[in-house]
Design an enzyme around this catalytic site. Structure first.
Site, short mmCIF file in Angstrom:
data_model
loop_
_atom_site.label_atom_id
_atom_site.label_comp_id
_atom_site.label_asym_id
_atom_site.label_seq_id
_atom_site.Cartn_x
_atom_site.Cartn_y
_atom_site.Cartn_z
N GLU A 198 31.44 33.83 60.95
CA GLU A 198 29.80 33.85 61.29
C GLU A 198 29.31 34.67 59.99
OE1 GLU A 198 30.08 37.49 60.35
OE2 GLU A 198 32.45 37.41 59.95
N GLU A 341 32.27 35.33 57.59
CA GLU A 341 32.25 34.07 57.64
C GLU A 341 33.00 32.46 57.93
OE1 GLU A 341 30.86 32.78 53.01
OE2 GLU A 341 29.15 34.43 53.27
#
Length: 376
Positions: A198, A341
């Site tokens: 994300e 991430e």
């Protein structure tokens, strides 16, 4: 007109239909895989979670011939209206900058993913700003292409949950279904495993709020400094979460209500990815704290989903271990990472690769004419 189903109702019905298709993993394939592990010329169960997770993947895929050659990282990118409350160091423009850099391959996770042979699919599921790479780009149809910022925007960022619910129920359903759709597309394109990731300024605030609601824990216990807040900033963040939970009173028994009131579109999209893993029978790696919160939402929506998840690492965020404990999953790594991430999930893929190499290539006790270990 009376009798007509609303859009929210149609989306809810579609989600219910998809979740009804989730079934148990293939226990025979998992058992055959463990028997293969036990036949290898080494002490029984000595590779621990590597053995367990390879067997788990076999159960998910339905075959003891476990293969993870084609792997994808899906990074859900979205902004959060709660940053208006001063809970972050930076603004929403950073989300778009990092998302664009994911598309061109210059962020931490894309560098790691290249080393791990993993395709990266950043997804704009709710970014507030639109950068240069997005101008005039329609929603893609057909095959999903890596290193392309996929357009699945539900809305330009959530609303500020300090002033009211973060999203509508219709928006939450749309975002969850985006994640399911992407999981299905990638399975159809031949991917063997998905990693979750994300990007979104303010998403440790939303994740802490969702976690506190799911576990009925105080905000102080579930909230960390995220991307480097000061002590004063942390106290502000905790205060905002406490006030929002007190005012909005999300229903712990209704995961969608929690998501609607204090969640984010990135969390909703990852929730859909985890659900999609169970629907389409593809293993999904949990990344860190934010990803694990989405995993827990998925499990609350459909408990069988847990059997299709693998925990990569335990986040340095305060609630990281608490969420994994609630999921009943053990992480493969403990590296004190908190970048997000998808970095932890990618790191764990490399460890899984080593386990698979042993699984497929190591000699058995019979090959070496050595008496096999027996369980005592």
């Amino acid at each position: 007109m009376d009798g007509e189903m609303t859009m929210e109702g149609k989306l809810a019905a579609r989600l219910d239909e998809l979740l009804r298709s989730v079934g148990p993993v293939n226990e025979d394939a998992a058992r055959d895989t463990q028997e293969r592990w036990d036949s290898l010329a080494k002490p029984l169960k000595s590779l621990g979670l590597l053995e367990n997770n390879v067997a788990k993947i076999a159960g998910i895929s339905g075959s003891s011939r476990v293969n993870l050659k084609k792997r994808a990282l899906v990074a859900m990118c979205a902004d959060n209206g709660v940053i208006e409350e001063g809970v972050t160091q930076t603004g929403s423009e950073v989300t778009a900058i990092v998302a664009e850099n994911m598309a061109v391959g210059s962020t931490t996770v894309t560098v790691m993913a290249e080393a791990a042979g993993t395709d990266v699919f950043p997804v704009d599921i709710g970014m507030a700003t639109e950068g240069s790479l997005l101008e005039g780009v329609p929603k893609e149809e057909g095959e999903l292409l890596p290193r392309t910022l996929l357009q699945r925007k539900v809305r330009r960022g959530t609303r500020n949950f300090a002033k009211g619910p973060a999203m509508t129920r219709e928006e939450a359903l749309r975002a969850v279904l985006v994640g399911i759709e992407i999981a299905g597309c990638l399975k159809a394109q031949g991917y063997d495993i998905l990693a979750t990731g994300e990007m979104g300024i303010g998403n440790t605030t939303t994740s802490s709020a969702v976690a506190a609601a799911l576990l009925s824990q105080p905000a102080e216990r579930m909230t960390g400094k995220g991307a480097g807040l000061s002590d004063e900033g942390l106290q502000r963040k905790i205060y905002v979460i406490k006030e929002a939970l007190g005012n909005l009173m999300p229903d712990r028994e209704d995961p969608m209500d929690i998501l609607v009131k204090v969640g984010g579109y990135d969390i909703a999209g990852m929730t859909g990815l985890f659900l999609g893993g169970a629907i389409y029978r593809i293993p999904v790696l949990i990344d860190g704290f934010i990803s694990s919160v989405a995993a827990l939402l998925a499990v609350k929506l459909k408990p069988l989903t847990r059997d299709y998840m693998i925990a990569s690492h335990v986040s340095k965020e305060p609630a990281g271990q608490l969420i994994l404990d609630e999921l009943g999953l053990k992480p493969m790594l403990c590296c004190e990472m908190c970048l997000g991430e998808g970095t932890g999930a990618i790191a764990a893929l490399s460890v899984l690769d080593m386990g698979l190499t042993v699984y497929h290539r190591m000699a058995t006790f019979d090959d070496m004419n050595v008496e096999q270990y027996q369980p005592l």
